[in-house]
Structure formats: structure tokens, C-alpha cells
Design a protein around this motif. Structure first.
Motif, PDB file in Angstrom:
ATOM      1  N   ARG A 299    -105.675  -8.115   0.640  1.00 57.35           N
ATOM      2  CA  ARG A 299    -104.724  -7.929   1.739  1.00 57.35           C
ATOM      3  C   ARG A 299    -103.294  -8.242   1.289  1.00 57.35           C
ATOM      4  NH1 ARG A 299    -105.098 -11.156   6.563  1.00 57.35           N
ATOM      5  NH2 ARG A 299    -103.721  -9.586   7.452  1.00 57.35           N
TER       6      ARG A 299
ATOM      7  N   THR B  86    -105.416 -14.917   7.605  1.00 54.70           N
ATOM      8  CA  THR B  86    -104.900 -14.711   8.971  1.00 54.70           C
ATOM      9  C   THR B  86    -103.607 -15.481   9.224  1.00 54.70           C
ATOM     10  OG1 THR B  86    -107.073 -14.199   9.848  1.00 54.70           O
ATOM     11  CG2 THR B  86    -105.457 -14.986  11.438  1.00 54.70           C
TER      12      THR B  86
ATOM     13  N   ALA C 229    -111.088 -10.918  -0.398  1.00 56.18           N
ATOM     14  CA  ALA C 229    -110.533 -10.096   0.701  1.00 56.18           C
ATOM     15  C   ALA C 229    -109.070 -10.452   0.955  1.00 56.18           C
ATOM     16  CB  ALA C 229    -111.363 -10.299   1.971  1.00 56.18           C
ATOM     17  N   ALA C 230    -108.750 -11.750   0.902  1.00 58.26           N
ATOM     18  CA  ALA C 230    -107.367 -12.203   1.119  1.00 58.26           C
ATOM     19  C   ALA C 230    -106.457 -11.680   0.007  1.00 58.26           C
ATOM     20  CB  ALA C 230    -107.328 -13.731   1.165  1.00 58.26           C
TER      21      ALA C 230
ATOM     22  N   GLN D  47    -110.132  -9.837  11.938  1.00 57.35           N
ATOM     23  CA  GLN D  47    -109.266  -8.737  12.383  1.00 57.35           C
ATOM     24  C   GLN D  47    -108.867  -8.877  13.855  1.00 57.35           C
ATOM     25  OE1 GLN D  47    -111.275  -5.086  11.262  1.00 57.35           O
ATOM     26  NE2 GLN D  47    -111.244  -5.695   9.119  1.00 57.35           N
TER      27      GLN D  47
ATOM     28  N   ASP E 132    -119.489 -11.784   6.749  1.00 55.72           N
ATOM     29  CA  ASP E 132    -118.210 -11.222   6.309  1.00 55.72           C
ATOM     30  C   ASP E 132    -117.212 -11.539   7.409  1.00 55.72           C
ATOM     31  OD1 ASP E 132    -116.067  -9.872   5.369  1.00 55.72           O
ATOM     32  OD2 ASP E 132    -116.894  -7.861   5.640  1.00 55.72           O
TER      33      ASP E 132
ATOM     34  N   LEU F 175    -114.193 -14.200   0.785  1.00 57.64           N
ATOM     35  CA  LEU F 175    -112.983 -14.251   1.616  1.00 57.64           C
ATOM     36  C   LEU F 175    -111.733 -14.387   0.753  1.00 57.64           C
ATOM     37  CD1 LEU F 175    -114.265 -16.409   4.621  1.00 57.64           C
ATOM     38  CD2 LEU F 175    -114.122 -13.925   4.414  1.00 57.64           C
TER      39      LEU F 175
ATOM     40  N   ASP G 171    -109.458 -14.789   5.187  1.00 57.52           N
ATOM     41  CA  ASP G 171    -108.837 -13.642   4.500  1.00 57.52           C
ATOM     42  C   ASP G 171    -107.328 -13.578   4.744  1.00 57.52           C
ATOM     43  OD1 ASP G 171    -108.726 -12.710   7.094  1.00 57.52           O
ATOM     44  OD2 ASP G 171    -109.443 -10.693   6.623  1.00 57.52           O
TER      45      ASP G 171
ATOM     46  N   THR H  21    -114.214 -11.432   7.619  1.00 60.42           N
ATOM     47  CA  THR H  21    -113.071 -10.521   7.798  1.00 60.42           C
ATOM     48  C   THR H  21    -113.258  -9.661   9.049  1.00 60.42           C
ATOM     49  OG1 THR H  21    -114.060  -8.803   6.419  1.00 60.42           O
ATOM     50  CG2 THR H  21    -112.630 -10.371   5.317  1.00 60.42           C
TER      51      THR H  21
END
Length: 271
Positions: free
Chosen positions: A77, A49, A73-74, A19, A13, A70, A47, A15
Motif C-alpha cells: 500500500r 490504516t 500488505a502494508a 478497508q 486476512d 499484514l 496494513d 486487510t
């Protein structure tokens, strides 16, 4: 047939690691000359960045990544950030056939497309989808560099079985001669390719030993190394080596937080 690159990046993962990369991601995007209305492809976007800051600069951004977790997750976000000018989809940097020729002002790939298995195809596809007068920007880790990421991958590789025949190391993208050759075959003259060393800093509100735990549990290449080391009874040795590396490179004022700079090659291609 399972795509091994997809399996690698969906395994963990990322992500959890990403972070710690937000600050440097934003600082890098600020240098890219992205303005309102530009069309940007963020390739191997993870994700988001760099994709999300690109959208915050006013660009219309498409993020493409091989890992479905990912991409999800993106998308989460970007919804939370309320950005209507940024979307994400699954895709492979070696084959972007669903994207039309000359459709992006910027193609950005920071520690993303370097991991795709066919580097000449990657260069060709990035050039194909970039508008004449547009730019491609890659961030690539540098092989043998004494800073963090090159050393993580070097240590990890000592514990893993040799790669299959014909495997091209992602780290070869960190060598200027390879960059010139790959984009050269895609039709870009050497004077349109600039390579410079830059720094990406990992920032985390916890100790380096905890950061190692994230790599152990969530970063595909390191997860594979730990699995192989476990089979050979060497997992503790691998963890100790990585912890020593992270602690020695930590520049944070407090040992309970992490601030580790890592050198990379920033490649700018003018199409």
C-alpha cells in the motif's frame, strides 16, 4: 514454537476488514498533532490504516506488526501511495528490543498492541522507545460495551473453548484502572495518563450480512469461533447472532450499505 498471537493474526486476512476502517483511521490521525519530521512508531499497524495517514502528515513512520501477511500488505500500500517516509517490519509489541530507547516522538497503537499477550511488557516497551516529552496513543476496545466490536468478541467467545490458563483478555486494555496500573509500572504517573471514550466507524459499500461474511472468513478471532461452532453444529446459530447484531447497529441510510459506530477507549500517555 509457534507464537499463538502471530498464528491468530496471520490466519485470516485483516486487510478485508481494514478497508472499512480507513475513514476513521484518517480522522483519528488528524487529532494526534503529527507534524513534518516527527518520528512515529505505529505498533500493531496491520496494513497501515493509521501509519499511512501519519506519513501523509509528514512524519517518518515505522509500522510494526506481528503478522507477516499484514506487513507485506502494508508495504504494498505504501509503495502504491509513493510514500518514501514510511516502512514496515515484523515485530512483537511485547519485545521491541531491536528499537533503541527514546527514539520516537509518537507511539501509536490503534486496536493493535492491546492484543499482545503480556500487557505489562507492552506498556514498558512503549514507554521505553518514546522520547521524553513524546506521547503514546492507544485505541482499545471496551469490554462489555454495547457497540459492535465488544459484542462481536463477546458473542464469539460464547462459541469458543475457554482460553488457556493465565490468558489475559485483550479487552482488559479498555478499562482505565488497568491502563493506569500498566503504565504506572512502566514509570508513568497517573496525571500523565488521559483516557476518553471515542468512536471508530466502520464504513462499507455493502450490506451488514456481507460484512459478517468478512468477519467469518478473514478475522482471526471470529474464524476460530466459527471453527469451534462448526464442530458443535452451531455455526448457523453464530452467523445468525452476528447478523442480527450487525443489522441492529447499522446506521447507514440504505440497508445495502454499512455504517456502524463502535466505542473505544482512547489513551494518551505523556512521557
Amino acid at each position: 514454537m509457534i507464537n499463538p498471537n502471530k498464528a491468530l493474526w496471520e490466519k485470516g486476512d485483516f486487510t478485508q476488514i481494514a478497508q472499512t476502517m480507513r475513514q476513521s483511521g484518517e480522522e483519528l490521525v488528524a487529532k494526534l498533532g503529527i507534524t513534518t519530521g516527527m518520528r512515529v512508531l505505529d505498533l500493531g499497524c496491520g496494513d497501515g490504516t493509521t501509519a499511512i495517514p501519519e506519513a501523509q502528515h509528514g512524519a517518518e513512520v515505522l509500522g510494526v506488526d506481528i503478522a507477516s501477511n499484514l506487513v507485506a500488505a502494508a508495504s504494498k500500500r505504501v509503495a502504491a501511495a509513493g510514500l518514501a517516509n514510511c516502512r514496515f517490519q515484523e515485530g512483537d509489541a511485547c519485545n521491541l528490543s531491536d528499537l533503541p530507547d527514546h527514539s520516537f516522538d509518537r507511539v501509536v497503537s490503534i486496536f493493535g498492541a492491546m492484543f499482545a499477550p503480556k500487557p505489562f511488557d507492552v506498556a514498558k516497551e512503549m514507554v521505553r522507545v518514546t522520547k521524553p516529552g513524546g506521547k503514546i496513543v492507544m485505541g482499545n476496545w471496551i469490554p462489555g460495551d454495547p457497540t459492535l466490536v465488544a459484542q462481536i468478541l463477546k458473542i464469539s467467545s460464547a462459541y469458543t473453548p475457554p482460553p488457556p490458563e493465565g490468558f489475559i483478555s485483550p479487552m482488559t486494555w479498555g478499562i482505565e484502572a488497568n491502563v493506569l496500573e500498566r503504565f504506572g509500572q512502566a514509570g508513568i504517573p497517573p496525571e500523565h495518563i488521559a483516557c476518553e471514550k471515542d468512536t471508530f466507524t466502520f464504513v462499507a459499500p455493502f450490506a451488514p450480512s456481507e460484512f459478517v461474511r468478512l468477519f467469518k472468513n478473514f478475522y482471526g478471532p471470529t474464524m476460530n469461533a466459527f471453527e469451534a461452532a462448526e464442530r458443535n453444529g452451531k455455526a448457523a446459530e453464530l452467523e445468525r447472532e452476528l447478523t442480527e447484531l450487525f443489522v441492529s447497529q447499522n446506521k447507514a441510510a440504505s440497508p445495502d450499505s454499512t455504517l456502524i459506530p463502535a466505542a473505544y477507549l482512547r489513551v494518551t500517555v505523556s512521557c
